[in-house]
Design a protein around this motif. Structure first.
Motif, PDB file in Angstrom:
ATOM      1  N   SER A 101       0.828  -1.212   0.000  1.00  9.08           N
ATOM      2  CA  SER A 101       0.000   0.000   0.000  1.00  9.08           C
ATOM      3  C   SER A 101       0.860   1.259   0.000  1.00  9.08           C
ATOM      4  O   SER A 101       0.429   2.298  -0.482  1.00  9.08           O
ATOM      5  CB  SER A 101      -0.962   0.014   1.185  1.00  9.08           C
ATOM      6  OG  SER A 101      -0.243  -0.027   2.403  1.00  9.08           O
ATOM      7  N   ASP A 102       2.088   1.160   0.552  1.00  8.33           N
ATOM      8  CA  ASP A 102       2.979   2.314   0.600  1.00  8.33           C
ATOM      9  C   ASP A 102       4.404   1.865   0.945  1.00  8.33           C
ATOM     10  O   ASP A 102       4.643   0.678   1.201  1.00  8.33           O
ATOM     11  CB  ASP A 102       2.474   3.366   1.602  1.00  8.33           C
ATOM     12  CG  ASP A 102       2.240   2.816   3.001  1.00  8.33           C
ATOM     13  OD1 ASP A 102       2.814   1.753   3.349  1.00  8.33           O
ATOM     14  OD2 ASP A 102       1.480   3.438   3.758  1.00  8.33           O
ATOM     15  N   ILE A 103       5.322   2.800   0.967  1.00  9.56           N
ATOM     16  CA  ILE A 103       6.729   2.481   1.249  1.00  9.56           C
ATOM     17  C   ILE A 103       6.912   1.946   2.671  1.00  9.56           C
ATOM     18  O   ILE A 103       7.647   0.971   2.861  1.00  9.56           O
ATOM     19  CB  ILE A 103       7.636   3.692   0.960  1.00  9.56           C
ATOM     20  CG1 ILE A 103       7.693   3.926  -0.550  1.00  9.56           C
ATOM     21  CG2 ILE A 103       9.043   3.466   1.512  1.00  9.56           C
ATOM     22  CD1 ILE A 103       8.433   5.180  -0.964  1.00  9.56           C
ATOM     23  N   PRO A 104       6.282   2.531   3.693  1.00  8.74           N
ATOM     24  CA  PRO A 104       6.454   1.964   5.034  1.00  8.74           C
ATOM     25  C   PRO A 104       6.039   0.495   5.129  1.00  8.74           C
ATOM     26  O   PRO A 104       6.689  -0.296   5.817  1.00  8.74           O
ATOM     27  CB  PRO A 104       5.574   2.853   5.917  1.00  8.74           C
ATOM     28  CG  PRO A 104       5.597   4.181   5.218  1.00  8.74           C
ATOM     29  CD  PRO A 104       5.576   3.817   3.753  1.00  8.74           C
ATOM     30  N   GLU A 105       4.994   0.106   4.415  1.00 11.96           N
ATOM     31  CA  GLU A 105       4.591  -1.300   4.427  1.00 11.96           C
ATOM     32  C   GLU A 105       5.669  -2.176   3.773  1.00 11.96           C
ATOM     33  O   GLU A 105       5.996  -3.248   4.273  1.00 11.96           O
ATOM     34  CB  GLU A 105       3.252  -1.495   3.712  1.00 11.96           C
ATOM     35  CG  GLU A 105       2.788  -2.940   3.752  1.00 11.96           C
ATOM     36  CD  GLU A 105       1.523  -3.215   2.954  1.00 11.96           C
ATOM     37  OE1 GLU A 105       1.023  -4.335   3.059  1.00 11.96           O
ATOM     38  OE2 GLU A 105       1.053  -2.321   2.215  1.00 11.96           O
ATOM     39  N   LEU A 106       6.234  -1.718   2.673  1.00 11.58           N
ATOM     40  CA  LEU A 106       7.327  -2.435   2.011  1.00 11.58           C
ATOM     41  C   LEU A 106       8.522  -2.568   2.954  1.00 11.58           C
ATOM     42  O   LEU A 106       9.100  -3.649   3.093  1.00 11.58           O
ATOM     43  CB  LEU A 106       7.742  -1.720   0.722  1.00 11.58           C
ATOM     44  CG  LEU A 106       9.069  -2.138   0.087  1.00 11.58           C
ATOM     45  CD1 LEU A 106       9.064  -3.602  -0.320  1.00 11.58           C
ATOM     46  CD2 LEU A 106       9.384  -1.251  -1.104  1.00 11.58           C
ATOM     47  N   LEU A 107       8.902  -1.484   3.616  1.00 10.48           N
ATOM     48  CA  LEU A 107      10.053  -1.526   4.522  1.00 10.48           C
ATOM     49  C   LEU A 107       9.794  -2.454   5.701  1.00 10.48           C
ATOM     50  O   LEU A 107      10.675  -3.229   6.086  1.00 10.48           O
ATOM     51  CB  LEU A 107      10.396  -0.120   5.006  1.00 10.48           C
ATOM     52  CG  LEU A 107      10.964   0.813   3.946  1.00 10.48           C
ATOM     53  CD1 LEU A 107      11.137   2.218   4.516  1.00 10.48           C
ATOM     54  CD2 LEU A 107      12.277   0.295   3.394  1.00 10.48           C
TER      55      LEU A 107
END
Length: 140
Positions: A62-68
């Motif tokens: 959903s966003d970069i924080p979720e990927l990280l």
């Protein structure tokens, strides 16, 4: 041009499963955080890092924080599994009492080899452990 795979553009994206896309995005995140720092991450840079156009990240995250957070947890699970394996193969029903120093030395040796195996993964992992705002990644 993808520094990890030598590909350009998004023509290859349709050939990858969702898990393969996740793997590519995670590897791109590892590389960027390790080489340029977490503050340099953007959807464009992550996607370009694996030869995809920007929208492909949203097929997986959903966003970069979720990927990280997902990437961090993946590495963290690898570390946990390594420790379980070392303990399971070395210290289950030992023939003689085991000294704590020996256990620590064996675990540290396995962990050190893991850290040295992939320097970018190590820098990424340590960067996120020490991040000043862990809530930004949804980790707390």
């Amino acid at each position: 041009m993808c520094p990890l795979h030598g590909r350009k553009g998004n023509s290859m994206a349709g050939r990858y499963s969702k898990q393969e896309l996740k793997d590519k995005l995670q590897r791109s995140a590892l590389h960027l955080v390790a080489t340029e720092g977490i503050e340099c991450l953007s959807t464009r840079r992550l996607s370009a890092g694996c030869g995809l156009s920007d929208p492909y990240i949203y097929q997986c995250y959903s966003d970069i924080p979720e990927l990280l957070a997902d990437t961090f947890l993946r590495v963290d699970c690898e570390v946990a599994e390594l420790m379980r394996t070392v303990i399971g193969t070395q210290f289950i029903a030992p023939a003689k009492p085991v000294k704590l120093a020996d256990v620590c030395r064996l675990l540290w040796g396995a962990y050190w080899r893991y850290l040295m195996e992939d320097p970018e993964r190590t820098v990424f992992y340590l960067s996120l452990i020490h991040i000043s705002e862990p809530t930004r990644l949804g980790m707390i």
